[in-house]
Design an enzyme around this catalytic site. Structure first.
Site, PDB file in Angstrom:
ATOM      1  N   LYS A 178       1.316  -4.807   7.139  1.00  0.00           N
ATOM      2  CA  LYS A 178       2.496  -5.655   7.323  1.00  0.00           C
ATOM      3  C   LYS A 178       3.724  -4.766   7.471  1.00  0.00           C
ATOM      4  O   LYS A 178       4.248  -4.235   6.503  1.00  0.00           O
ATOM      5  CB  LYS A 178       2.691  -6.606   6.149  1.00  0.00           C
TER       6      LYS A 178
ATOM      7  N   SER B 214       3.499  -3.815   2.814  1.00  0.00           N
ATOM      8  CA  SER B 214       4.959  -3.764   2.879  1.00  0.00           C
ATOM      9  C   SER B 214       5.518  -2.501   2.234  1.00  0.00           C
ATOM     10  O   SER B 214       5.335  -1.411   2.738  1.00  0.00           O
ATOM     11  CB  SER B 214       5.564  -5.027   2.256  1.00  0.00           C
TER      12      SER B 214
ATOM     13  N   ASP C 251       3.530  11.456   5.583  1.00  0.00           N
ATOM     14  CA  ASP C 251       4.225  12.165   6.657  1.00  0.00           C
ATOM     15  C   ASP C 251       4.878  13.448   6.154  1.00  0.00           C
ATOM     16  O   ASP C 251       4.902  14.458   6.857  1.00  0.00           O
ATOM     17  CB  ASP C 251       5.280  11.255   7.288  1.00  0.00           C
TER      18      ASP C 251
END
Length: 713
Positions: free
Chosen positions: A498, A472, A483
């Protein structure tokens, strides 16, 4: 593990509206409470779920198979003719969910189950009356996927006979080992082989007496109905759950933040009691051996014989595990790697305060700061401020900068998530500003959630540690830093995966006042309403985050992707973001790490252990011949003992508390003991050691040609 996500109210308004103005007719109550719950659950799933599956014959077949499996996954009760008879409902359950039936499937299934349960209950005591012959060559298949349901009552009896023989053999070998270690004068020391065998049968009978008693008491029609509704919801996706009124109250209690006993949150897994999570800072966490995913087999008090938990409910197991502060409880567990061990833990009180962020310095080639974040917690005011994880991490960074660290490692291992706002704010501590995560609703609308603070708390080398339990919010933070090329991500082949968010809805809110009074409390549903995406457009759902540098560990088959009902991975458009200006060469770092890991005796042992554990776990055929059984057990024990040798070959890290924290740590003996245990845990951690070597390379910036020659030790 409990996977958490606290989501701002504004993000769920569209889902609330979709449910609030659904087509459920409040003036016409279904014929009964059970029918009302199933029909209402069906409508909520269709109208409010993020990505609802069609409730059709295919969905019906999934529910049929899943309910039978949960009710009798070990194929101990139903006969094949029973399943063949019930197949008439295989493509009718969807009609019941759509409000067109009277729940014939669950009622007939329960009726047959009750009959077979009573028959099985009459078999095992008779089987255990006579001695077993353990000299014959025979075996038992324990892999339920490789056996069908018994074709007849006679075959069912044969299976029970084999199971009782296997359980007795296992108990007899245990008694023989206890006798060999017993002291002179101990009654066990003088028992004959025949008496030991009789004792073993009697102990197995007591275990199964208790098992059937518990099954009778705790698998009532109401329990099975809740199970059935949960099969419907979890067939939509693994995190959409139905909670009956009592279960909802228990859930709220578990989320209250204070736990007593050993500091382990438990959950029911068919007839097993599993460790859901370890409460950070609690007795089990300090002791270090009990892990999330472990199955608790027995609970022992002091020197008394441990009680077998076969057939126990979670609530009953908790009663045994809890006790007076300072007393010792002994848990015999089967761990996620297949090994069985007994762990002694001193009971204590655990509070939510122990989940706060903490930091250390680690000396070596370079001075490195180490921040541990057990979960993304939020302040009591509901805003990121004093008492929130983002505030605390910023505070730890400031303290580490004062210590003039040359790099920072952020540890998100076993962090199951928490506050979305804190995950965004923590990401903002390491970049000027920009999007952190994208949130897509059922209607296709995408919200880009950004860090809008241009200030950067720390701009030096950054590494983030993850494992398969990182989920999560942990995945959102790790993905964003990956990124942006702001941090190197190090850990298991993938994180949990998840990428969804749930919201709790009270089913009573969808009824008219008259129906509510007539039907009573219907419970609640925890519903998946949204999905998260990285700023690069890819989802964290199912795939998780793949680290830049992969370090294999003994955890496997626990991630989201192992559940066939998990929502699929997909991607949306990229968000507009600017990568970090001072990046690192991932290929160089990966090559240097690969060289060290290949020559590191700790990771060599870990690799050997993984192969051995997989081999042991895959062997589900157990011999019922005493001599062969002992030989197999001895071979397995020999391989499992290698697990404990990993820490013996790790050179201790030079880890220390920050001077500014020492006065607080020394304020009482409990804090001193807890801190000592933490330092001991981290200083022999091979994964942390390799992460520090990667951090050294990030600071030194080696070339591709000499990447493998640096930070070898």
């Amino acid at each position: 593990m409990r996977l958490k996500f606290i989501v701002p109210a504004l993000l769920v308004s569209s889902a609330v509206a979709a449910l609030a103005f659904g087509t459920y007719k409040k003036h016409a109550a279904p014929p009964g409470k059970d029918e009302a719950i199933v029909a209402l659950i069906g409508q909520v799933l269709k109208q409010g779920h993020y990505d609802p599956k069609d409730i059709d014959d295919k969905f019906s077949q999934t529910v049929f198979n899943k309910y039978i499996d949960q009710l009798d996954g070990e194929k101990k009760f139903f006969l094949q003719p029973d399943i063949s008879y019930l197949r008439k409902y295989e493509h009718l359950i969807d009609n019941e969910i759509n409000g067109e039936g009277r729940l014939g499937f669950i009622r007939e299934t329960d009726s047959i189950f009750d009959l077979r349960f009573r028959q099985a209950r009459s078999i095992y005591p008779v089987v255990l009356e006579k001695p077993f012959d353990f000299t014959k060559k025979d075996s038992i298949q324990l892999d339920r996927d490789k056996t069908g349901f018994p074709a007849s009552a006679a075959e069912a009896r044969t299976r029970w006979e084999k199971m009782m023989k296997y359980r007795t053999l296992d108990k007899l070998v245990e008694l023989q080992e206890m006798k060999a270690k017993a002291k002179t004068g101990d009654t066990l020391k003088t028992e004959t082989p025949q008496q030991l065998e009789a004792d073993a049968r009697q102990k197995v009978k007591r275990i199964y007496d208790l098992y059937f008693d518990r099954m009778h008491s705790h698998l009532t029609e109401d329990d099975r109905f809740s199970m059935f509704v949960n099969v419907i919801t979890t067939s939509m996706d693994p995190h959409t759950d139905y909670m009956a009124p009592a279960e909802k109250r228990y859930f709220d209690e578990q989320m209250s933040g204070t736990f007593f006993g050993v500091g382990a949150v438990l959950r029911q897994d068919e007839d097993k009691v599993k460790v859901e999570s370890i409460v950070t800072g609690g007795p089990a966490w300090k002791e270090g051996e009990l892990k999330a995913g472990d199955v608790i087999l027995k609970v022992g008090q002091a020197e008394k014989e441990p009680e077998d938990l076969t057939g126990y409910t979670t609530q009953d197991a908790v009663k045994l595990i809890r006790g007076e502060k300072g007393t010792v409880v002994k848990l015999t567990v089967k761990q996620v790697d297949g090994s069985v061990k007994t762990i002694a833990i001193t009971r204590g009180e655990v509070k939510q305060d122990d989940t706060f962020a903490r930091s250390y310095t680690i000396g070596g080639k370079h001075k490195i700061g180490f921040i541990v974040l057990p979960e993304f917690y939020f302040s009591s005011t509901g805003r990121t401020g004093p008492g929130s994880s983002a505030y605390d991490v910023a505070k730890e960074i400031k303290k580490l900068k004062a210590e003039k660290v040359e790099g920072i490692v952020l540890d998100l291992r076993f962090n199951g998530g928490g506050s979305l706002g804190d995950a965004i704010d923590i990401a903002g501590l390491f970049i000027p500003q920009g999007p952190i995560v994208q949130v897509r609703s059922r209607n296709g609308n995408v919200d880009v959630l950004k860090d809008r603070d241009p200030a950067v708390a720390y701009d030096g080398p950054l590494a983030i540690m993850v494992n398969e339990y990182s989920a999560s919010a942990s995945e959102i933070l790790a993905a964003a830093m990956q990124d942006y090329k702001r941090a190197v991500i190090i850990g298991s082949p993938s994180t949990y995966g998840k990428g969804t968010v749930q919201r709790m809805f009270d089913l009573n809110d969808f009824l008219s006042s008259a129906d509510r009074e007539k039907l009573g409390d219907l419970g609640a549903i925890k519903l998946t309403i949204q999905k998260f995406y990285r700023v690069n457009g890819g989802s964290t759902q199912r795939k998780g985050v793949t680290p830049d540098i992969i370090l294999k560990d003994p955890y496997y088959d626990i991630a989201e992707k192992t559940d066939s009902a998990a929502l699929p991975w997909d991607e949306i458009s990229k968000a507009a973001y600017v990568p970090w200006k001072d990046t690192f060469n991932t290929e160089v770092l990966r090559k240097g790490s690969a060289y060290r890991v290949a020559h590191n005796p700790a990771f060599q042992l870990i690799g050997q252990n993984l192969a051995a554990l997989k081999k042991i776990d895959d062997n589900k055929v157990m011999s019922l011949n005493m001599q062969q059984f002992k030989a197999e057990q001895k071979a397995d024990d020999s391989e499992l003992k290698q697990l404990d040798k990993v820490k013996d070959v790790v050179t201790p890290l030079s880890i220390a508390n920050l001077p500014v924290d020492l006065s607080y740590i020394r304020s009482d003996s409990v804090k001193v003991g807890r801190n000592r245990d933490l330092l001991k845990l981290y200083e022999k951690d091979p994964y942390l050691m390799e992460t520090l070597h990667v951090m050294d390379d990030m600071i030194d910036k080696p070339t591709l040609q000499n990447a493998g020659k640096l930070s070898k030790n």
